[in-house]
Design a protein around this motif. Structure first.
Motif, PDB file in Angstrom:
ATOM      1  N   ARG A  64       1.144  -1.210   0.029  1.00  0.00           N
ATOM      2  CA  ARG A  64      -0.073  -0.318   0.216  1.00  0.00           C
ATOM      3  C   ARG A  64       1.104   1.228  -0.194  1.00  0.00           C
ATOM      4  N   GLY A  65       0.766   1.862  -1.212  1.00  0.00           N
ATOM      5  CA  GLY A  65       1.228   3.833  -0.659  1.00  0.00           C
ATOM      6  C   GLY A  65       2.505   3.580  -1.805  1.00  0.00           C
ATOM      7  N   GLU A  66       2.933   2.506  -2.470  1.00  0.00           N
ATOM      8  CA  GLU A  66       4.271   1.919  -2.763  1.00  0.00           C
ATOM      9  C   GLU A  66       3.861   1.738  -4.878  1.00  0.00           C
ATOM     10  N   PRO A  67       4.964   2.475  -5.643  1.00  0.00           N
ATOM     11  CA  PRO A  67       4.831   2.756  -6.748  1.00  0.00           C
ATOM     12  C   PRO A  67       4.257   1.694  -7.542  1.00  0.00           C
ATOM     13  N   TYR A  68       3.909   1.178  -8.599  1.00  0.00           N
ATOM     14  CA  TYR A  68       3.209   0.787  -9.567  1.00  0.00           C
ATOM     15  C   TYR A  68       4.076  -0.653  -9.703  1.00  0.00           C
ATOM     16  N   ILE A  69       5.457   0.014  -9.806  1.00  0.00           N
ATOM     17  CA  ILE A  69       6.570  -1.076  -9.975  1.00  0.00           C
ATOM     18  C   ILE A  69       7.377  -1.889  -8.679  1.00  0.00           C
ATOM     19  N   GLY A  70       6.753  -0.960  -7.945  1.00  0.00           N
ATOM     20  CA  GLY A  70       7.167  -1.685  -6.766  1.00  0.00           C
ATOM     21  C   GLY A  70       6.266  -2.195  -6.299  1.00  0.00           C
ATOM     22  N   GLN A  71       5.176  -2.718  -6.820  1.00  0.00           N
ATOM     23  CA  GLN A  71       4.267  -3.198  -5.663  1.00  0.00           C
ATOM     24  C   GLN A  71       4.499  -4.933  -6.904  1.00  0.00           C
ATOM     25  N   VAL A  72       5.000  -4.479  -8.194  1.00  0.00           N
ATOM     26  CA  VAL A  72       5.168  -5.894  -9.382  1.00  0.00           C
ATOM     27  C   VAL A  72       6.491  -6.477  -8.609  1.00  0.00           C
ATOM     28  N   ALA A  73       7.139  -5.439  -8.319  1.00  0.00           N
ATOM     29  CA  ALA A  73       8.474  -5.672  -7.195  1.00  0.00           C
ATOM     30  C   ALA A  73       8.278  -7.097  -5.837  1.00  0.00           C
ATOM     31  N   ILE A  74       7.488  -6.544  -5.256  1.00  0.00           N
ATOM     32  CA  ILE A  74       6.688  -7.896  -4.191  1.00  0.00           C
ATOM     33  C   ILE A  74       7.023  -9.147  -4.664  1.00  0.00           C
ATOM     34  N   GLY A  75       5.265  -8.998  -5.676  1.00  0.00           N
ATOM     35  CA  GLY A  75       5.091 -10.065  -6.418  1.00  0.00           C
ATOM     36  C   GLY A  75       6.061 -11.270  -6.681  1.00  0.00           C
ATOM     37  N   ALA A  76       7.286  -9.674  -7.576  1.00  0.00           N
ATOM     38  CA  ALA A  76       8.435 -10.585  -8.342  1.00  0.00           C
ATOM     39  C   ALA A  76       9.112 -11.484  -7.198  1.00  0.00           C
ATOM     40  N   VAL A  77       9.286 -11.168  -5.893  1.00  0.00           N
ATOM     41  CA  VAL A  77       9.332 -11.578  -4.783  1.00  0.00           C
ATOM     42  C   VAL A  77       9.560 -12.476  -4.388  1.00  0.00           C
ATOM     43  N   ILE A  78       8.203 -12.528  -4.582  1.00  0.00           N
ATOM     44  CA  ILE A  78       7.404 -14.363  -3.861  1.00  0.00           C
ATOM     45  C   ILE A  78       7.661 -14.738  -4.991  1.00  0.00           C
ATOM     46  N   MET A  79       8.236 -15.015  -6.697  1.00  0.00           N
ATOM     47  CA  MET A  79       7.835 -16.244  -7.712  1.00  0.00           C
ATOM     48  C   MET A  79       9.117 -16.549  -7.681  1.00  0.00           C
ATOM     49  N   ASN A  80      10.514 -15.737  -7.352  1.00  0.00           N
ATOM     50  CA  ASN A  80      11.630 -15.798  -7.084  1.00  0.00           C
ATOM     51  C   ASN A  80      12.020 -16.785  -6.243  1.00  0.00           C
ATOM     52  N   ARG A  81      11.104 -16.569  -4.634  1.00  0.00           N
ATOM     53  CA  ARG A  81      11.055 -17.142  -3.852  1.00  0.00           C
ATOM     54  C   ARG A  81      10.925 -19.064  -4.165  1.00  0.00           C
ATOM     55  N   ILE A  82       9.569 -18.978  -4.687  1.00  0.00           N
ATOM     56  CA  ILE A  82       9.044 -20.124  -5.614  1.00  0.00           C
ATOM     57  C   ILE A  82       9.781 -21.183  -5.938  1.00  0.00           C
ATOM     58  N   GLU A  83      11.499 -20.101  -6.703  1.00  0.00           N
ATOM     59  CA  GLU A  83      11.959 -20.928  -7.051  1.00  0.00           C
ATOM     60  C   GLU A  83      12.976 -21.115  -6.584  1.00  0.00           C
ATOM     61  N   HIS A  84      13.133 -20.640  -5.373  1.00  0.00           N
ATOM     62  CA  HIS A  84      14.276 -20.691  -4.920  1.00  0.00           C
ATOM     63  C   HIS A  84      13.743 -22.061  -3.925  1.00  0.00           C
ATOM     64  N   PRO A  85      15.497 -23.572  -3.608  1.00  0.00           N
ATOM     65  CA  PRO A  85      15.689 -24.215  -2.685  1.00  0.00           C
ATOM     66  C   PRO A  85      14.975 -23.856  -1.523  1.00  0.00           C
ATOM     67  N   SER A  86      15.237 -22.613  -0.815  1.00  0.00           N
ATOM     68  CA  SER A  86      15.032 -22.135   0.627  1.00  0.00           C
ATOM     69  C   SER A  86      14.119 -22.021   0.716  1.00  0.00           C
ATOM     70  N   PHE A  87      13.165 -22.224   0.461  1.00  0.00           N
ATOM     71  CA  PHE A  87      11.692 -21.730   0.262  1.00  0.00           C
ATOM     72  C   PHE A  87      10.562 -22.737   0.285  1.00  0.00           C
ATOM     73  N   PRO A  88       9.241 -22.414   0.387  1.00  0.00           N
ATOM     74  CA  PRO A  88       8.242 -23.683   0.061  1.00  0.00           C
ATOM     75  C   PRO A  88       8.156 -23.221  -1.880  1.00  0.00           C
ATOM     76  N   ASP A  89       7.200 -24.901  -2.250  1.00  0.00           N
ATOM     77  CA  ASP A  89       7.666 -24.732  -3.610  1.00  0.00           C
ATOM     78  C   ASP A  89       6.019 -23.836  -4.142  1.00  0.00           C
ATOM     79  N   THR A  90       5.189 -23.117  -3.462  1.00  0.00           N
ATOM     80  CA  THR A  90       4.096 -23.017  -3.482  1.00  0.00           C
ATOM     81  C   THR A  90       4.034 -21.903  -3.768  1.00  0.00           C
ATOM     82  N   LEU A  91       3.117 -20.801  -4.107  1.00  0.00           N
ATOM     83  CA  LEU A  91       2.427 -19.481  -3.732  1.00  0.00           C
ATOM     84  C   LEU A  91       1.624 -19.466  -2.542  1.00  0.00           C
TER      85      LEU A  91
END
Length: 229
Positions: free
Chosen positions: A129-156
């Motif tokens: 909330r209050g972040e620019p649009y690219i910042g909102q996409v960036a939050i979503g991208a971090v979640i996508m990166n975590r799904i593909e990272h072996p240190s995190f759970p494998d699902t959304l």
């Protein structure tokens, strides 16, 4: 006459052969574009999966080099040692059976179904909330990166509901109405837009005193968030 007749038959056979060749080429091309091919880490590969493989082999005393994320000769030799030790087929490739024995699982980006868009948009809205649009996409991208990272759970869902992972889930903001822009940001993140360049953490330096987060190498600053690896 017989000569002309034979020549006509020859040309007809040639035409049929060419047609069959073209059709078969189209068929196999179609198959190659539509069949999914499983790609395993092997010599020449690089990325987070290779890092996980190297670290696991190192923990087992089978890999003696630095963890670099690049699959070279030494990694292949360590894989072969592990496969021999485990009674697996000695291919030198980190195939499904080898990864399973190493205890490594890595997820893949989920499809942009309405359910996934809604879930991702909810956490983006709550955290951004209050972040620019690219910042909102960036939050979503971090979640996508975590799904593909072996240190995190494998699902959304596994990433979002991981215990203590997101403040917004803990403090109730996750249940508040979702901003319209968050749905578009979720779609962009699911489609592969990553403004962070592969980051797996982010934090607002004005709102956190978490020493672990603040110790991470900052790669990007977008809005009020620092994005880290």
């Amino acid at each position: 006459m017989n000569y002309i007749r034979s020549l006509n038959i020859f040309y007809k056979l040639m035409a049929v052969t060419i047609c069959l060749f073209v059709i078969s080429g189209i068929f196999f091309s179609f198959r190659s574009e539509n069949e999914s091919v499983v790609a395993y880490s092997q010599k020449g590969s690089q990325g987070t999966e290779v890092e996980a493989v190297q670290q696991s082999l190192k923990d087992r005393g089978l890999f003696f080099e630095e963890v670099t994320g690049y699959f070279g000769d030494k990694t292949q030799e360590a894989i072969l040692r592990f496969q021999k030790q485990q009674g697996l087929s000695q291919t030198g490739v980190a195939d499904e059976a080898t990864l399973k024995r190493l205890g490594i699982t890595i997820g893949s980006i989920p499809p942009a179904t309405q359910a996934n868009i809604n879930l991702l948009a909810r956490i983006i809205s709550a955290e951004g909330r209050g972040e620019p649009y690219i910042g909102q996409v960036a939050i979503g991208a971090v979640i996508m990166n975590r799904i593909e990272h072996p240190s995190f759970p494998d699902t959304l869902a596994g990433i979002i509901y991981e215990n203590g992972a997101f403040t917004a889930v803990v403090d109730g903001q996750f249940d508040e109405p979702v901003a319209d822009s968050a749905y578009d940001a979720a779609r962009d993140a699911l489609a592969g837009w990553d403004p962070t360049g592969g980051c797996i953490y982010y934090y607002n330096p004005k709102k956190t005193s978490n020493q672990f987060m603040m110790s991470r190498p900052v790669q990007k600053v977008i809005g009020d968030h620092y994005f880290c690896t």
